[in-house]
Structures are given as C-alpha cells and as structure tokens.
Design a protein around this motif. Structure first.
Motif: not given
Length: 442
Positions: A311-328, A334-336
């Motif tokens: 974004l805007q010629q810079r890179w960011y690292g996004l790590t999903v918070k555990p509470e948003y990760i499903s067992d499904d 990651d696409v979901s």
C-alpha cells in the motif's frame, strides 16, 4: 481402494516431442496459441485449441459449433497419419518427472515425479477421487465436445495422494535402473522425462499398492476435465453402452504424492480503498490483525494466517489474531480470512467472482508484479498470501467442501499432447486378468 489401470497411450514421436507438447489448453488465449501454432505445424494447439483455425471464433465463448471440434479431431487423425503421434507398443504405466527453475530462487529447481495412468470414473462418482472446486457448465460442455469428436482424452488431470513409501521406492528404483523413453525441454522451459513401466510384475505391484494403500486421491488441477469425462460417461451409459471395461469408464490422470507438490499462492489486487484513506484503512485493519511495518522490503508470509500487504509503495505484515481463526477447513484458509476480514467488510467486495474491482494474480508472477500494479496507480492495494498447503487442500476435500475461487496455483502444470487416452482402444482390464489368461499385451 483406488482403482488405476495401465493403458496403451498415444504418444508423440520421440524426436518431435519438444515440438508437439504444449501448455494446457486453458492457460493461454486462442490468440496466444495461434501465434505459436502458426510457426509450428506439429504443435498440439492445433488439436487442443482448434478454434485457432476459425478467426470468427477466436474471441467467442465456449462451447463452439461442431465444425470446430471436428477440425480438432481431423488434425489428431492427421498427426497420427503423418507419424507425429504413434500408438505405444504395449499397455504400460508411465513414470513422469518434471523439472523447472524456481520462479524466485536462482539456481534452485522444482521437481515432481508422478505416475501416469487411467483412473476409474466410478471412483470419481463415489467420492474416492475427491474434488475441491466448483465447475462451470460452459467449460464442461467444451471439453465434452472435444472428447466426443476426437474420441480421446487429451487433457491430463493432476491428482494428489498421501505419500506411500513402498510406491516411492519402487518408482525411484525403476528410474535408476531403466533408460527414459522421453527426455526433452518444452516450450515453457519445463524439462520432461518419461519412463515406461513395461514389466507385468511391476505393473501388478503398482496396481495393488493403490488398491490397498491409497484410500483416496484428490484433484489438484483439472476439475473441468474430470467432470467432462464423467458427464460423457454417464451419457453413453444411458444410451445403452454398458460394457464395464470400455475405455470411457476411465480418464487420463497423473498421480503425485503430496510431498512432491509445489503449490503457489493466488494473490489479490483491489482497484480502490472503498472510500478509506490509506491511514484510516490501516487503522481499521488493527481490529482483526497484528500489523508490522511499513517497510521497503517485501513481506512474504512465512506461515498460514500471515498476509503481506502493499500500500502506497510500502509493505505491511498482517497476522490474523487467534480469535478470528476458525476450525472449519474452508473458513481457516487465508483466502477466506482475507475475504471475510478485509475484502467484504472494509473494501465492499461481497462476491469476488463477479466484482470488477478485484484482480487475481497467480503466485508465479511474484511480488514484483503486485508492486508494479500498485505503483502505476492501476491498483490501490495488493495482498500477498501464503500458499495453501497440501494438507489444507486435503482437509477441504475430505469435508466435502469447496475452496473459494482462485485459491491455488500449481507449477509445473501438466502439459497437453504428451499422453493421450484413446477411447477406441481395447477394453481396460486389471493386469492380473491378463497374467491369468496368458495374454501378452505388455
């Protein structure tokens, strides 16, 4: 129990293989294929994409009029008459190795070895061959017509299975003790090596290993080819063709153990930020993600549930918070997570299949392509994903679910024109039956 069979393939003349073998019919446009075939009378595109000989249909949607498919069938007959293709001398399995340079790591090769064989369409119908993608009726009809007119399956379906050590040992021993029947480089830069398994004992061993040690297989790539073969089989059975050993009860496949697969990610680019300014957009992401950066270097995810964002010629690292990760199995992909946590709620992309604001980019294009699209102003933001793992793919299929669109990119892809399964060959039977009856077709 997985049912596979050896077969008598139609193969290119070894001296012409590098001219004949082509990329899969569905990875390039008719115009791209026509430009290659125009300079090469032996290119398989003349058969796999016969629309290149009909300017009025070059930009048309499939399926085409019958005359197009008949032209492809005639060219297959011509290739056989000219000796470009030959009928193999016996009924075989084929060990097939592909090698290609790694897209990003200089000096490193990607190599995968699989078994080319016929797989039973009854296994596909019974769910023993598992799928993870939806198919489109128009693409199914196109391949059905191609099979119907050519009386052959020319597209190879990429199947995966969990590794079996005894099978791996057998294949590696065969490779080390026999000369390859084919060894050439294709138009796409991939090295192709083929060994024929022509000894009845080895053929029987391989058949039995799949019967007893491979409970199921998984379609990695080629869902439309598999579905088309199954639909045509059903049609012909309804017409009274009930010979259980007829060739149309099987389809052309190559089976790879999961530890041989090279799966790349399928990345996403979005044209605008849906009314957010960049700072507010990053702030909104903090609800669901731990964020690192910005940084100049590419943030390439090192594990599932990490996403690189440009974004805007810079890179960011996004790590999903555990509470948003499903067992499904699907919802945890990651696409979901990208769709459910960013694309839909923040960027307003509710249906990625139809929304024109989103563009998909196969991982083979690399992060440099993402940077160029954003830097040019064509796109506002790009997301670099972690590749789906084989076990994630298997888990989705085992649960009978479908992956979101554009989830996986496999390299190298199985080419067209190296192996053809003719539907006019003799009945397909278990090799033990040939041994018992002392008939020598091997």
């Amino acid at each position: 129990m997985t049912v596979i069979r050896p077969f008598r393939a139609i193969l290119p003349q070894p001296a012409l293989a590098s001219r004949v073998v082509a990329r899969p019919y569905d990875v390039l446009s008719a115009h791209e294929a026509e430009a290659i075939a125009r300079e090469n009378a032996d290119s398989f595109y003349h058969i796999s994409k016969p629309e290149i000989h009909f300017p009025q249909y070059m930009d048309a949607h499939t399926p085409f009029p019958d005359e197009v498919y008949e032209a492809g069938a005639q060219r297959l007959r011509d290739f056989l008459q000219r000796g470009v293709f030959i009928n193999d001398t016996g009924i075989h399995y084929y060990i097939y190795t592909q090698r290609m340079p790694h897209p990003f790591l200089t000096g490193k090769l990607i190599e995968q070895t699989g078994l080319v064989c016929l797989s039973a369409l009854s296994d596909y119908e019974a769910g023993i061959i598992k799928k993870h993608e939806l198919t489109r009726p128009d693409k199914e009809r196109d391949r059905i017509q191609h099979i119907r007119f050519t009386r052959a399956q020319t597209g190879n379906v990429f199947l995966a299975h969990r590794p079996v050590p005894i099978l791996h040992a057998l294949i590696e021993k065969w490779k080390s003790t026999h000369e390859p029947a084919y060894h050439f480089n294709g138009e796409d830069g991939v090295e192709h090596v083929v060994w024929k398994v022509d000894h009845l004992t080895a053929i029987a061993q391989i058949t039995r290993i799949f019967e007893h040690q491979v409970p199921c297989t998984y379609i990695a790539d080629g869902h439309h080819r598999a579905a088309s073969a199954a639909l045509l089989r059903k049609e012909w059975m309804q017409e009274g063709n009930d010979n259980p050993a007829a060739p149309y009860h099987f389809f052309l496949t190559t089976l790879f153990p999961a530890d041989q697969l090279f799966i790349m990610e399928y990345n996403r680019l979005v044209k605008d930020l849906n009314g957010y300014d960049p700072e507010a957009f990053v702030e909104a992401l903090k609800t669901s993600f731990e964020i690192s950066g910005p940084q100049d270097n590419v943030f390439r995810p090192g594990a599932p549930h990490q996403i690189g964002m440009y974004l805007q010629q810079r890179w960011y690292g996004l790590t999903v918070k555990p509470e948003y990760i499903s067992d499904d199995a699907v919802e945890s992909l990651d696409v979901s997570l990208l769709q459910n946590l960013i694309l839909a709620p923040l960027l307003g992309i509710m249906n990625p299949r139809t929304d024109e604001r989103i563009v998909f980019a196969g991982g083979v294009r690399g992060p440099g392509y993402l940077e160029n699209c954003v830097n040019s102003g064509e796109m506002a933001v790009a997301f670099l994903l972690h590749p789906v793992t084989p076990e994630q793919l298997f888990a989705v299929a085992d649960q009978g679910k479908m992956m979101p669109p554009k989830s996986t990119w496999f390299e190298p892809k199985l080419p067209d024109g190296l192996f053809i399964h003719s539907l006019e060959q003799a009945d397909i039977v278990h090799p033990i039956e040939w041994f018992a009856s002392e008939k020598s077709q091997f």
